[in-house]
Structure formats: structure tokens, C-alpha cells
Design a protein around this motif. Structure first.
Motif, PDB file in Angstrom:
ATOM      1  N   MET A 165       0.762  -1.318  -0.076  1.00 23.19           N
ATOM      2  CA  MET A 165       0.055  -0.076  -0.146  1.00 23.19           C
ATOM      3  C   MET A 165       0.794   1.161  -0.068  1.00 23.19           C
ATOM      4  SD  MET A 165      -3.364  -0.768   2.207  1.00 23.19           S
ATOM      5  CE  MET A 165      -3.899   0.583   2.152  1.00 23.19           C
ATOM      6  N   THR A 166       2.067   1.249   0.804  1.00 18.61           N
ATOM      7  CA  THR A 166       2.746   2.471   0.774  1.00 18.61           C
ATOM      8  C   THR A 166       3.511   2.669  -0.445  1.00 18.61           C
ATOM      9  OG1 THR A 166       3.056   2.170   3.277  1.00 18.61           O
ATOM     10  CG2 THR A 166       4.955   3.274   1.868  1.00 18.61           C
ATOM     11  N   PRO A 186       8.098   9.584   6.947  1.00 18.49           N
ATOM     12  CA  PRO A 186       8.767  10.164   5.779  1.00 18.49           C
ATOM     13  C   PRO A 186       8.477   9.952   4.486  1.00 18.49           C
ATOM     14  CG  PRO A 186      10.533   9.437   7.579  1.00 18.49           C
ATOM     15  CD  PRO A 186       8.833   8.684   7.677  1.00 18.49           C
ATOM     16  N   LEU A 187       8.132   8.783   4.131  1.00 18.07           N
ATOM     17  CA  LEU A 187       7.555   8.618   2.707  1.00 18.07           C
ATOM     18  C   LEU A 187       6.159   8.852   2.310  1.00 18.07           C
ATOM     19  CD1 LEU A 187       8.831   4.682   2.491  1.00 18.07           C
ATOM     20  CD2 LEU A 187       9.455   6.386   0.872  1.00 18.07           C
ATOM     21  N   GLN A 188       5.318   9.099   3.664  1.00 13.77           N
ATOM     22  CA  GLN A 188       3.977   9.594   3.098  1.00 13.77           C
ATOM     23  C   GLN A 188       4.320  11.087   2.853  1.00 13.77           C
ATOM     24  OE1 GLN A 188       1.758   8.846   6.788  1.00 13.77           O
ATOM     25  NE2 GLN A 188       1.529   6.571   6.151  1.00 13.77           N
ATOM     26  N   ARG A 189       5.326  11.741   3.388  1.00 14.21           N
ATOM     27  CA  ARG A 189       5.458  13.266   3.156  1.00 14.21           C
ATOM     28  C   ARG A 189       5.852  13.499   1.834  1.00 14.21           C
ATOM     29  NH1 ARG A 189       9.318  13.069   7.737  1.00 14.21           N
ATOM     30  NH2 ARG A 189       8.212  13.040   9.721  1.00 14.21           N
ATOM     31  N   LEU A 190       6.247  12.557   1.032  1.00 15.88           N
ATOM     32  CA  LEU A 190       6.776  12.839  -0.366  1.00 15.88           C
ATOM     33  C   LEU A 190       5.659  12.427  -1.353  1.00 15.88           C
ATOM     34  CD1 LEU A 190      10.362  10.592  -0.439  1.00 15.88           C
ATOM     35  CD2 LEU A 190       9.624  13.056   0.361  1.00 15.88           C
ATOM     36  N   SER A 191       4.542  11.813  -0.810  1.00 14.24           N
ATOM     37  CA  SER A 191       3.434  11.601  -1.667  1.00 14.24           C
ATOM     38  C   SER A 191       2.550  12.664  -1.809  1.00 14.24           C
ATOM     39  CB  SER A 191       2.797  10.420  -1.090  1.00 14.24           C
ATOM     40  OG  SER A 191       1.310   9.957  -1.950  1.00 14.24           O
ATOM     41  N   ASP A 194      -3.899  10.576  -2.125  1.00 18.06           N
ATOM     42  CA  ASP A 194      -4.633  10.774  -1.339  1.00 18.06           C
ATOM     43  C   ASP A 194      -4.136   9.702   0.056  1.00 18.06           C
ATOM     44  OD1 ASP A 194      -6.812  10.908   0.999  1.00 18.06           O
ATOM     45  OD2 ASP A 194      -8.274  10.387  -0.252  1.00 18.06           O
ATOM     46  N   LEU A 195      -3.822  10.124   1.275  1.00 18.73           N
ATOM     47  CA  LEU A 195      -3.441   9.280   2.287  1.00 18.73           C
ATOM     48  C   LEU A 195      -4.388   8.724   3.070  1.00 18.73           C
ATOM     49  CD1 LEU A 195      -0.212  11.402   3.199  1.00 18.73           C
ATOM     50  CD2 LEU A 195      -0.333   9.315   1.865  1.00 18.73           C
ATOM     51  N   PHE A 196      -5.623   9.177   2.923  1.00 16.40           N
ATOM     52  CA  PHE A 196      -6.613   8.622   4.079  1.00 16.40           C
ATOM     53  C   PHE A 196      -6.912   7.051   4.317  1.00 16.40           C
ATOM     54  CE2 PHE A 196     -11.097   7.503   5.142  1.00 16.40           C
ATOM     55  CZ  PHE A 196     -11.104   8.066   6.301  1.00 16.40           C
ATOM     56  N   THR A 197      -7.118   6.506   3.181  1.00 19.52           N
ATOM     57  CA  THR A 197      -6.932   5.055   3.206  1.00 19.52           C
ATOM     58  C   THR A 197      -5.906   4.330   3.699  1.00 19.52           C
ATOM     59  OG1 THR A 197      -8.359   5.272   0.938  1.00 19.52           O
ATOM     60  CG2 THR A 197      -7.338   2.909   1.903  1.00 19.52           C
ATOM     61  N   LEU A 198      -4.561   4.583   3.297  1.00 18.02           N
ATOM     62  CA  LEU A 198      -3.372   4.162   3.983  1.00 18.02           C
ATOM     63  C   LEU A 198      -3.375   4.497   5.631  1.00 18.02           C
ATOM     64  CD1 LEU A 198      -0.453   2.943   3.795  1.00 18.02           C
ATOM     65  CD2 LEU A 198       0.305   5.073   3.066  1.00 18.02           C
TER      66      LEU A 198
END
Length: 313
Positions: A165-166, A186-191, A194-198
């Protein structure tokens, strides 16, 4: 803006691990510190596994679990430390996309497995103290293998789902990871996805991992304390508690470090890196020390092994 939105994870071939934002002259000091800690991890955990394998007195469920704990500590620190040390000398500080995925997956696998293994060890202590006459029957070799295999299975399933998922996210903000290894936040900051599901899935899995393992540990120790307090002699109570103190120390170090890490706000990335050091390197270093210094059987086995080697030489 359009270029940023069309960029996705398939176009990313590598990432840059920023590491610690310190002056260049401090990189040598950090490298030596990492090298010292990692050397102690290797010596401590390999030594613990060797002692358990070669001393017949340690052929018990407790030491079977402890040997697996040392194996896990050795490998998940090895996923992080060598690359971090290389980056202290590297100007590019890059890690390939495949390398980042592998590091992310293996670290997730081993850290989740350790959580379940610590719960199994708490159950083992519960049976040993609360039902000593049935200990060898209830904690059979078959059950011990099942508990360890189940821990690895849960770690593997969790890590596969979390990793897939990431890395299905679109990384279009930057290639620069503000950390010394590939970690979730840190990886989520680069995306730009939509991060809600993750985040919801991550939160759910964290709950499914952390709360059951903590509940097993807490309930086991509530029964242990209740049983120990009924022991009439002070010496008997001390002996019973001494068999649990090492495990409690390991649990406290790991969960304390993890909670500190994930309760640290994103606005303090350097503090998050320091917190990460606690469970990526300090915990694997401290675990063998805690068990060797607090455990009479391990110390006697170590002395016996040293004497045997010195006799041969």
C-alpha cells in the motif's frame, strides 16, 4: 503543477536518505557511534544464539524464544545500520527504489514479529509461574514452534500489506526522505496521493498488532504478580520475579521507544530520528545485555563456554 501531478512512483528509480542534519565534521563521530553499537549488536545477539544452541541446560521453551528474539534483533538492525553507516561517507546518500522497498518490508516484518514474540514469551512466563507442574506439558516443543511460526506469519502478512500500500502511492513531491532509513511517515510526506485509506489501514493494523500483544503481556503479568504474592517465602518471591524481570525490561525498552517515536509530532523530524534510534539500534543492543546480566543460567553458560574455549587454546 501538472508535471508534479503526473509524476508517479513508477518514475522514481531511487530515493535520497538525508540522515541526520548535522555538520559534516560530526559524520565521522556518528559513523563511529553507529559502528560501535552495531558491533555490540552483532557480538551480543550472535553470542546469545551460540550460548543457547550449545548449552543443553538452556534447551527450554524460554531460551528457544530468547534465541529467536536474538535472531530478530540481529536481522532488523542489520536492515538499517549498514546502509546508515555507508551514507555517512556517501555524498549522494541514495538508496534504490528496490532497496527502499526491501528495507521497508524487512524492517516491518521483523519489528512486528518481535511484538508477537514478546507476547508469546509473556505467556511462557505465565505458564512457568502459575502452572509449574504442567509447564512441560503445556509449553511443548510443538506449541513453541507454532507460536514462533505464528509470530513470523503475522509479521509477514502485515508487512506485505503495509509495504504494497505504501509503495502504491505516487511519489511526486520529492525523492528526498528526511530520515536515515525508509520509514512510513517520511515516505508519506513525499506523496501527492490521498493518504486517508493508507492511514486508516495503518491505524487499524497498528491496533490489531499492539493492543492484543500488550493485553496478553499485561494479563499474563497480572496473574504472575497475583501468584507470586501468594508465595510465603521472600526468597521464593524474589526467584519468581527474577525470571520475569529481564522480559519486562525488554518489553519496556521496545514499546517505550515505539510509543515515543510515533507520538513525536511530524514538526520535529530530528526528534523522530533520535526516537527511531531507540528501537532500531539501542533495543537490539540492550536485549542481550539485559538477559545476560539479569539471568543466572545465561551467565553460567557463558562462563562455561569461555572456560571450554580457554582450555582448548
Amino acid at each position: 503543477m501538472g508535471d508534479r501531478e503526473t509524476c508517479n512512483h513508477s518514475e522514481v528509480t531511487d530515493f535520497i536518505l538525508v540522515g541526520f542534519r548535522v555538520r559534516p565534521e560530526l559524520h565521522i563521530l556518528l559513523f563511529l557511534l553507529f559502528l560501535l553499537v552495531y558491533t555490540m549488536i552483532l557480538l551480543g545477539n550472535i553470542g546469545m544464539m551460540v550460548i543457547i544452541m550449545f548449552d543443553p541446560r538452556l534447551n527450554t521453551p524460554m531460551y528457544f524464544f530468547l534465541g529467536n528474539l536474538s535472531f530478530i534483533d540481529l536481522f532488523y538492525s542489520s536492515v538499517i545500520a549498514p546502509k546508515a553507516m555507508i551514507n555517512f561517507w556517501s555524498e549522494s546518500k541514495s538508496i534504490s527504489y528496490a532497496g527502499c522497498v526491501t528495507q521497508f518490508f524487512l524492517f516491518g516484518l521483523f519489528i512486528v514479529t518481535e511484538g508477537f514474540l514478546l507476547a508469546a514469551m509473556a505467556y511462557d512466563r505465565f505458564i512457568a509461574i502459575c502452572n509449574p507442574l504442567l509447564y512441560t506439558v503445556q509449553m511443548s516443543t510443538h506449541l513453541c514452534v507454532q507460536l514462533v511460526a505464528g509470530s513470523y506469519f503475522c509479521g509477514c502478512i502485515t508487512s506485505v500489506l503495509h509495504t504494497s500500500m505504501t509503495f502504491a502511492l505516487s511519489f511526486c513531491a520529492s525523492r528526498t526522505i528526511d530520515h536515515f532509513y525508509c520509514d512510513t511517515r517520511p515516505l508519506q510526506r513525499l506523496s501527492c496521493s490521498d493518504l486517508f485509506t493508507l492511514k486508516m489501514v495503518s491505524f487499524t493494523f497498528s491496533g490489531l498488532i499492539v493492543f492484543p500483544t500488550i493485553i496478553v503481556i499485561i494479563v499474563s503479568y497480572l496473574y504472575i504478580v497475583s501468584t507470586v504474592l501468594k508465595i510465603p517465602s521472600t526468597e521464593g518471591r524474589q526467584k519468581a520475579f527474577s525470571t520475569c524481570s529481564s522480559h519486562l525490561g525488554v518489553v519496556s525498552v521496545l514499546y517505550g521507544a515505539v510509543f515515543f517515536m510515533y507520538l513525536t509530532p511530524d514538526t520535529f523530524p530530528e526528534l523522530s530520528k533520535v526516537a527511531s534510534l531507540c528501537y532500531t539500534l539501542l533495543t537490539p543492543m540492550l536485549n542481550p545485555l539485559i538477559y545476560s546480566l539479569r539471568n543466572k543460567d545465561v551467565k553460567e553458560a557463558l562462563y562455561k563456554l569461555v572456560e571450554k574455549k580457554s582450555t582448548i587454546l
